[in-house]
Design a protein around this motif. Structure first.
Motif, mmCIF file in Angstrom:
data_model
loop_
_atom_site.group_PDB
_atom_site.id
_atom_site.type_symbol
_atom_site.label_atom_id
_atom_site.label_comp_id
_atom_site.label_asym_id
_atom_site.label_seq_id
_atom_site.Cartn_x
_atom_site.Cartn_y
_atom_site.Cartn_z
ATOM 1 N N ALA A 23 0.829 -1.209 0.000
ATOM 2 C CA ALA A 23 0.000 0.000 0.000
ATOM 3 C C ALA A 23 0.866 1.262 0.000
ATOM 4 N N ASP A 24 2.065 1.168 0.581
ATOM 5 C CA ASP A 24 2.983 2.304 0.639
ATOM 6 C C ASP A 24 3.837 2.441 -0.627
ATOM 7 N N GLY A 25 3.592 1.595 -1.633
ATOM 8 C CA GLY A 25 4.285 1.734 -2.905
ATOM 9 C C GLY A 25 5.471 0.828 -3.127
ATOM 10 N N PHE A 26 5.756 -0.060 -2.168
ATOM 11 C CA PHE A 26 6.812 -1.046 -2.397
ATOM 12 C C PHE A 26 6.237 -2.118 -3.310
ATOM 13 N N ASP A 27 7.083 -2.743 -4.110
ATOM 14 C CA ASP A 27 6.559 -3.703 -5.078
ATOM 15 C C ASP A 27 7.022 -5.134 -4.852
ATOM 16 N N GLU A 28 7.790 -5.366 -3.811
ATOM 17 C CA GLU A 28 8.273 -6.716 -3.510
ATOM 18 C C GLU A 28 8.482 -6.804 -2.000
ATOM 19 N N VAL A 29 7.994 -7.886 -1.391
ATOM 20 C CA VAL A 29 8.136 -8.061 0.057
ATOM 21 C C VAL A 29 8.623 -9.485 0.305
ATOM 22 N N LEU A 30 9.719 -9.601 1.072
ATOM 23 C CA LEU A 30 10.378 -10.890 1.271
ATOM 24 C C LEU A 30 10.708 -11.139 2.732
ATOM 25 N N VAL A 31 10.927 -12.410 3.064
ATOM 26 C CA VAL A 31 11.518 -12.804 4.342
ATOM 27 C C VAL A 31 12.966 -13.154 4.036
ATOM 28 N N ARG A 32 13.902 -12.498 4.732
ATOM 29 C CA ARG A 32 15.329 -12.787 4.539
ATOM 30 C C ARG A 32 15.875 -13.427 5.806
ATOM 31 N N ILE A 52 12.093 -4.763 8.920
ATOM 32 C CA ILE A 52 11.962 -4.921 10.364
ATOM 33 C C ILE A 52 12.584 -6.258 10.766
ATOM 34 N N VAL A 53 13.417 -6.219 11.784
ATOM 35 C CA VAL A 53 14.057 -7.432 12.304
ATOM 36 C C VAL A 53 13.012 -8.193 13.128
ATOM 37 N N VAL A 54 12.878 -9.491 12.875
ATOM 38 C CA VAL A 54 11.897 -10.296 13.603
ATOM 39 C C VAL A 54 12.521 -11.415 14.434
ATOM 40 N N GLN A 55 13.807 -11.687 14.212
ATOM 41 C CA GLN A 55 14.480 -12.733 14.985
ATOM 42 C C GLN A 55 15.980 -12.495 14.944
ATOM 43 N N LEU A 69 20.699 -3.898 15.747
ATOM 44 C CA LEU A 69 19.263 -4.082 15.556
ATOM 45 C C LEU A 69 18.821 -5.417 16.117
ATOM 46 N N VAL A 70 17.714 -5.392 16.847
ATOM 47 C CA VAL A 70 17.134 -6.585 17.463
ATOM 48 C C VAL A 70 15.655 -6.646 17.078
ATOM 49 N N PRO A 71 14.968 -7.761 17.385
ATOM 50 C CA PRO A 71 13.566 -7.874 16.999
ATOM 51 C C PRO A 71 12.742 -6.653 17.405
ATOM 52 N N GLY A 72 11.976 -6.166 16.429
ATOM 53 C CA GLY A 72 11.155 -4.980 16.618
ATOM 54 C C GLY A 72 11.796 -3.729 16.063
ATOM 55 N N ASP A 73 13.125 -3.755 15.828
ATOM 56 C CA ASP A 73 13.809 -2.599 15.248
ATOM 57 C C ASP A 73 13.620 -2.600 13.736
ATOM 58 N N GLN A 90 23.073 -16.135 16.572
ATOM 59 C CA GLN A 90 21.898 -16.913 16.174
ATOM 60 C C GLN A 90 21.439 -16.554 14.762
ATOM 61 N N GLY A 91 22.212 -15.728 14.064
ATOM 62 C CA GLY A 91 21.788 -15.252 12.758
ATOM 63 C C GLY A 91 20.696 -14.214 12.923
ATOM 64 N N ALA A 92 19.943 -13.984 11.888
ATOM 65 C CA ALA A 92 18.850 -13.020 11.964
ATOM 66 C C ALA A 92 17.846 -13.288 10.856
ATOM 67 N N THR A 93 16.625 -12.887 11.126
ATOM 68 C CA THR A 93 15.572 -12.904 10.124
ATOM 69 C C THR A 93 14.946 -11.528 10.115
ATOM 70 N N TYR A 94 14.730 -10.993 8.920
ATOM 71 C CA TYR A 94 13.966 -9.758 8.821
ATOM 72 C C TYR A 94 13.027 -9.810 7.635
ATOM 73 N N TRP A 95 11.960 -9.019 7.770
ATOM 74 C CA TRP A 95 11.014 -8.830 6.667
ATOM 75 C C TRP A 95 11.449 -7.575 5.947
ATOM 76 N N VAL A 96 11.517 -7.634 4.626
ATOM 77 C CA VAL A 96 11.990 -6.482 3.864
ATOM 78 C C VAL A 96 11.060 -6.183 2.699
ATOM 79 N N ALA A 97 10.743 -4.909 2.575
ATOM 80 C CA ALA A 97 9.984 -4.417 1.422
ATOM 81 C C ALA A 97 10.973 -3.712 0.510
ATOM 82 N N ARG A 98 10.884 -4.018 -0.780
ATOM 83 C CA ARG A 98 11.794 -3.424 -1.760
ATOM 84 C C ARG A 98 11.011 -2.533 -2.719
#
Length: 103
Positions: A23-32, A52-55, A69-73, A90-98
């Motif tokens: 809705a904000d105009g990003f055209d690709e959203v991924l879990v990395r 946003i970092v989720v793990q 950056l930690v979860p929620g950042d 522990q590595g990291a997981t984040y959701w990213v909009a491109r």
């Protein structure tokens, strides 16, 4: 000895993050997902990001400034903005909009 603050909770689901990002105009959203201890030397992307970092945890360095950056950042990068990344034990997981289209 002071106890460190708990990581802030992540309130939105991936689906909510995805819908808001589109809705904000990003055209690709991924879990990395990134491996423990992985280091990504300075590089650039031909797309802008909002994430946003989720793990786990990560350190993001832009213009000589390092952020832990930690979860929620969240973080954002402009298209072609030089940056480097490193990931915690522990590595990291984040959701990213491109945003692939030119701004």
């Amino acid at each position: 000895m002071t106890t460190p603050p708990a990581n802030p909770p992540v309130h939105a689901s991936f689906e909510q993050f995805q819908a808001r990002s589109l809705a904000d105009g990003f055209d690709e959203v991924l879990v990395r997902e990134w491996a423990p201890g992985q280091v990504v030397p300075e590089h650039r992307h031909d797309f802008g990001v909002s994430a946003i970092v989720v793990q786990g945890e990560m350190w993001l360095t832009c213009a000589g400034q390092e952020r832990h950056l930690v979860p929620g950042d969240s973080f954002a990068l402009y298209r072609n903005e030089p940056h480097s990344e490193r990931y915690g034990v522990q590595g990291a997981t984040y959701w990213v909009a491109r945003r692939n289209a030119a701004d």
